[in-house]
Design a protein around this motif. Sequence first.
Motif, short mmCIF file in Angstrom:
data_model
loop_
_atom_site.label_atom_id
_atom_site.label_comp_id
_atom_site.label_asym_id
_atom_site.label_seq_id
_atom_site.Cartn_x
_atom_site.Cartn_y
_atom_site.Cartn_z
N ALA A 156 0.97 -1.14 0.06
CA ALA A 156 -0.04 -0.14 0.05
C ALA A 156 0.75 1.28 0.11
O ALA A 156 2.02 1.07 0.16
N SER A 157 0.21 2.28 -0.40
CA SER A 157 0.97 3.46 -0.29
C SER A 157 1.29 3.88 1.04
O SER A 157 0.75 3.39 2.04
N GLY A 158 2.62 4.40 1.29
CA GLY A 158 3.37 4.52 2.56
C GLY A 158 3.84 3.39 3.27
O GLY A 158 4.31 3.46 4.49
N SER A 159 3.98 2.12 2.57
CA SER A 159 4.58 0.93 3.13
C SER A 159 5.95 0.97 3.33
O SER A 159 6.41 0.10 3.85
N GLY A 160 6.62 1.87 2.69
CA GLY A 160 8.29 1.85 2.69
C GLY A 160 8.78 1.56 1.41
O GLY A 160 10.16 1.48 1.44
N LYS A 161 8.03 1.33 0.31
CA LYS A 161 8.65 0.74 -0.62
C LYS A 161 9.85 1.58 -1.48
O LYS A 161 10.74 1.35 -1.68
N SER A 162 9.57 2.86 -1.60
CA SER A 162 10.30 4.17 -2.35
C SER A 162 11.27 4.28 -1.40
O SER A 162 12.58 4.25 -1.87
N THR A 163 11.17 4.06 0.00
CA THR A 163 12.33 4.56 1.00
C THR A 163 13.30 3.31 0.81
O THR A 163 14.57 3.55 0.82
N LEU A 164 12.81 2.07 0.76
CA LEU A 164 13.77 1.03 0.57
C LEU A 164 14.47 1.04 -0.64
O LEU A 164 15.70 0.89 -0.71
N LEU A 165 13.80 1.17 -1.76
CA LEU A 165 14.53 1.25 -3.00
C LEU A 165 15.54 2.54 -3.10
O LEU A 165 16.87 2.21 -3.71
N LYS A 166 15.27 3.65 -2.59
CA LYS A 166 16.24 4.58 -2.36
C LYS A 166 17.51 4.42 -1.79
O LYS A 166 18.40 5.28 -1.73
N THR A 167 17.43 3.50 -0.82
CA THR A 167 18.58 3.28 -0.07
C THR A 167 19.88 2.47 -0.74
O THR A 167 20.95 2.75 -0.52
N VAL A 168 19.47 2.07 -1.92
CA VAL A 168 20.24 1.35 -3.04
C VAL A 168 21.39 2.28 -3.54
O VAL A 168 22.66 1.82 -3.39
N ASN A 169 20.70 3.38 -4.07
CA ASN A 169 21.69 4.34 -4.76
C ASN A 169 21.97 5.47 -3.88
O ASN A 169 22.40 6.48 -4.60
N ARG A 170 21.53 5.29 -2.42
CA ARG A 170 22.03 6.14 -1.37
C ARG A 170 21.20 7.74 -1.79
O ARG A 170 21.62 8.74 -1.27
N LEU A 171 20.18 7.59 -2.21
CA LEU A 171 19.12 8.92 -2.29
C LEU A 171 18.68 8.94 -0.99
O LEU A 171 18.35 9.96 -0.34
N ILE A 172 18.42 7.88 -0.23
CA ILE A 172 18.22 7.81 1.37
C ILE A 172 19.38 6.86 2.08
O ILE A 172 19.53 5.81 1.55
N ILE A 173 19.76 7.20 3.19
CA ILE A 173 20.76 6.45 3.93
C ILE A 173 20.07 5.84 5.09
O ILE A 173 19.51 6.64 5.97
N PRO A 174 20.23 4.61 5.26
CA PRO A 174 19.74 3.85 6.50
C PRO A 174 20.24 4.38 7.52
O PRO A 174 21.19 4.82 7.77
N GLY A 175 19.21 4.39 8.67
CA GLY A 175 19.69 4.47 10.00
C GLY A 175 20.52 3.51 10.47
O GLY A 175 21.20 3.77 11.26
N GLU A 176 20.22 2.28 10.30
CA GLU A 176 20.76 1.13 10.70
C GLU A 176 20.77 0.20 9.47
O GLU A 176 20.00 0.10 8.67
N GLY A 177 21.89 -0.83 9.61
CA GLY A 177 21.75 -1.80 8.73
C GLY A 177 22.74 -1.63 7.25
O GLY A 177 23.12 -0.56 7.31
#
Length: 259
Positions: free
Chosen positions: A44-65
């Motif tokens: 569903a919208s807001g479930s975290g899909k885009s955030t997860l994808l963006k951690t791959v090319n470092r558009l978003i940096i994970p807090g952990e992991g």
Amino acid sequence: MSEPDAPPPVLEWRDVTRDFGEVRAVDAVSLAIAKGQYVALVGASGSGKSTLLKTVNRLIIPGEGEVLLAGEDVAGLPPAILRRRIGYVFQQIGLFPHMSVAENIGIGPRLSGERLGAERTRELLELVELDPAMAKRMPDALSGGQRQRVGVARALANDPELLLMDEPFGALDPITRDALGERVRALHDRLGLTSVMVTHDMAEALLLADRVVVMDAGRIVADEMPAALLAGEGGDIAQALVAVPRAQARQLAELSGRA
Ligand code: ADP
Ligand code: MG
């Protein structure tokens, strides 16, 4: 146990968590994607899909992991290398309006200090079934479907080892969406790509992917082959998503039975 000399997965998330203020957008996600897979990330919208994808090319940096590309932590890879190794198709198409189709397709190589030759541009346009004469056009002279084909050509310009797509067909009309989805799946097979496609559309995921990963509230709640999901596996959240296209198919079958 894996073979000692087996290649690492093309992409792996290890216990990745990312918060935005009070919101835990991605919650301890671990997932490995092998070479050649076409994975749909559904939820569903807001479930975290885009955030997860963006951690791959470092558009978003994970807090952990950590996120590993072919076994290497992306945190240690320069953005230019990530851009070269990962093709990214954005949800809002994201062509530069003041650049021609050819310039848009060549932007990745140009950022790496290379020029994409006319021959390669032609080849990429043919790959996505666009007339090579479109190379000179500006984005506003293209239909939505043609623009997203350019987006796919651009993502493939660097011969990426990984193709990431965030709702790539979401803004298109259904007929264009189906045709482009099938085209991208055929390209994936032909070019031997490894692909992750984010979508909120379970029907699209079931029809195109080898493997469907379902997210809910930042967590992975199912990871199944399409046939298994259709057979009722994967749990309640996955089954609620599968129920939508199934009910539509049933309604259509009833309608055409009545005609
Ligand atoms: P999806 O792609 O599945 O729709 P997202 O990854 O975009 O979900 O968002 C997951 C959650 O994180 C949502 O609650 C969203 O509002 C929040 N979120 C995402 N990006 C940001 C941001 N830049 N700032 C604040 N909250 C964000
Ligand atoms: Mg999203």
